[in-house]
Design an enzyme around this catalytic site. Structure first.
Site, short mmCIF file in Angstrom:
data_model
loop_
_atom_site.label_atom_id
_atom_site.label_comp_id
_atom_site.label_asym_id
_atom_site.label_seq_id
_atom_site.Cartn_x
_atom_site.Cartn_y
_atom_site.Cartn_z
N GLY A 91 -2.85 -17.83 64.58
CA GLY A 91 -4.26 -17.46 64.48
C GLY A 91 -4.49 -16.40 63.42
N ASP A 255 0.94 -24.08 59.45
CA ASP A 255 -0.33 -23.33 59.52
C ASP A 255 -0.86 -23.02 58.13
OD1 ASP A 255 2.14 -21.71 59.82
OD2 ASP A 255 0.79 -20.03 59.45
#
Ligand code: AMP
Ligand code: MG
Length: 482
Positions: A91, A255
């Protein structure tokens, strides 16, 4: 009468449609914001007057403050394979999504901050970014954009006045504002797929994410399998384009791979000087996982992880889903090769690809440590022979190429110069510019930005920008997460 002078008009479709994939979060206070660089052309594309962004309220908005009433900035959550190891919860640890702007061409673009303080996803990180690495991302993105390669781009870098502790010293802090077609990553899908296994057990989040991604990037994909195919193909093309200019991303974790097909996250990236398939620049990539020549297979590996995440949407029968997704994934090598072969043909001035001729010349460059960028311009100019210590093998290769060239050699050279850059961000020049900028002198940065932003036009007085580091310079090393 007062005239409303609006900056950005934000939409928030991601936060609204996918509430479980982000958390509302506010940027850290910035005590002394100072605009270091503003991308005026990009601001105009976004429909904002650059002069407004230079005013105090504009600069505030570029660090996430003083935004219009009702705007909720969010930290996005995602997972990812980092150097092959799965991290279920990464994140935005030092980033925030400000919102989405519809640009003057009608495209939806994310505005995103990097270096905006700690978030619930910061783990052990401080949430901060230093001026040098943020200017680096700005410069690399503009260089890629100049090369015509899909990329996120920086709108601005603002110095914060906050010191950032790194390696025992305090560096000046900065916030980058980044513009992207979206921040949907392979890792976003991994996170959503994993939610299904750990929580409610239903497919709602994953399906919502896929529907959002389809609407945003591949609206004419009629099925989840077709959506997957589109991502496979945009990534095959993207990585081929990287390879053709000698770009090493450096940290191709899942990611850091977009669904849109844009290059993202300029951390430890670099351009090759001497052609070397094994080139690795990142200090943390000791195994060479993300070496230059490994990029195509790594991209395919990452896309396999995307396929795994999408399986339950592709077919409720897992075996059937695996078979269908595998067939699409297996399109990657051919798609990649086609883009690479066509790209190499253009670089060599040929009308039809000749894969053997293309790989043979790269092998010659590797064997004699010839600079990749210099070579192709010199080939068009007829001076490539001089780059070889032992020119005989090159001469033999050049005779093979000559036999394939169209008759109008002037036109061939001009066409080659339109696809082979003169100027790429040479590692030693990037480091020089960033060192000067960190010490307060932005002139070398602006100069380099100007040069690499128009990489195909050879201009007088810029000869040093076309050259690799002088002989005997130390090997280039880049650092991640700085
Ligand atoms: P990267 O590989 O640089 O894209 O970063 C991997 C992850 O580490 C992302 O989730 C980032 O948000 C996070 N990260 C990197 N640097 C920092 C930092 N200084 N503080 C907090 N999180 C960070
Ligand atoms: Mg990243």
């Amino acid at each position: 009468m007062t005239v409303a002078r609006t900056l950005f008009e934000f939409d928030d479709s991601y936060a609204r449609e996918l509430p479980s994939l982000s958390v509302p979060w506010t940027a850290a206070e910035v005590p002394a914001p100072r605009l270091l660089v503003l991308n005026e052309g990009l601001a105009a594309e976004l429909g904002v007057d650059p002069a407004l962004l230079r005013e105090p309220a504009g600069v505030s908005s570029l660090v996430g403050h003083g935004l219009p009433e009702g705007v909720t900035t969010v930290a996005q959550v995602y997972a990812g394979h980092q150097f092959g190891g799965y991290q279920p919860r990464l994140g935005d640890g030092r980033a925030l999504l400000l919102g989405e702007v519809i640009d003057t061409a009608g495209r939806r673009r994310d505005l995103h901050l990097k270096g905006s303080g700690r978030t619930p996803f910061s783990r052990r990180g401080d949430g901060l970014a230093a001026v040098g690495p943020m200017l680096r991302e700005y410069l690399m993105g503009e260089a890629m954009h100049g090369l015509g390669i899909p990329t996120t781009r920086a709108l601005s870098v603002v110095a914060t006045g906050v010191p950032v502790p790194r390696d025992g010293t305090a560096l000046p802090g900065a916030v980058l504002c980044r513009v992207a077609a979206s921040h949907l990553r392979v890792g976003t899908f991994q996170y959503a797929a994993n939610l299904r296994e750990t929580a409610a057990g239903d497919l709602d989040v994953l399906r919502g994410l896929a529907d959002h991604a389809i609407a945003r990037h591949h609206p004419d994909a009629g099925s989840y399998l077709e959506f997957y195919r589109r991502v496979v193909h945009v990534q095959a093309e993207l990585v081929a384009r990287w390879m053709l200019v000698g770009f090493v991303h450096g940290v191709m974790n899942t990611d850091n791979m977009t669904i849109s097909g844009e290059t993202i996250d300029y951390g430890p990236c670099a351009f090759l000087d001497a052609f070397d398939p094994a080139a690795v620049f990142s200090s943390i990539d000791s195994g060479g996982r993300y070496a230059y020549a490994n990029q195509p297979p790594v991209a395919q590996w990452n896309l396999a992880r995307l396929a795994e995440s999408l399986l339950p949407l592709i077919d409720p029968d897992t075996e059937k889903a695996v078979a269908a997704a595998t067939a699409v994934l297996e399109e990657f090598p051919d798609a990649y090769r086609r883009h690479w072969e066509e790209g190499m043909a253009a670089k060599l001035g040929l009308t039809t690809p000749d894969p053997q001729l293309a790989s043979d010349v790269l092998e010659l460059l590797r064997g004699q440590g010839v600079d990749l960028t210099l070579f192709f311009r010199a080939l068009a100019a007829g001076t490539a022979r001089d780059l070889f210590v032992d020119p005989a093998p090159f001469d033999a290769w050049a005779r093979r190429r000559d036999a394939l060239l169209p008759a109008d050699r002037t036109a061939v050279a001009a066409a080659m110069d339109r696809v082979n850059p003169v100027y790429v961000p040479r590692n030693h020049l990037v480091e020089e510019a960033l060192t000067a900028a960190t010490a307060g002198d932005l002139a070398p940065f602006h100069k380099l930005l100007d040069v690499v932003g128009a990489p195909f036009d050879e201009r007088p007085g810029l000869a040093e920008y076309a050259q690799p580091a002088p002989d005997g310079a130390p090997p280039h090393v880049t650092y991640c997460g700085t």
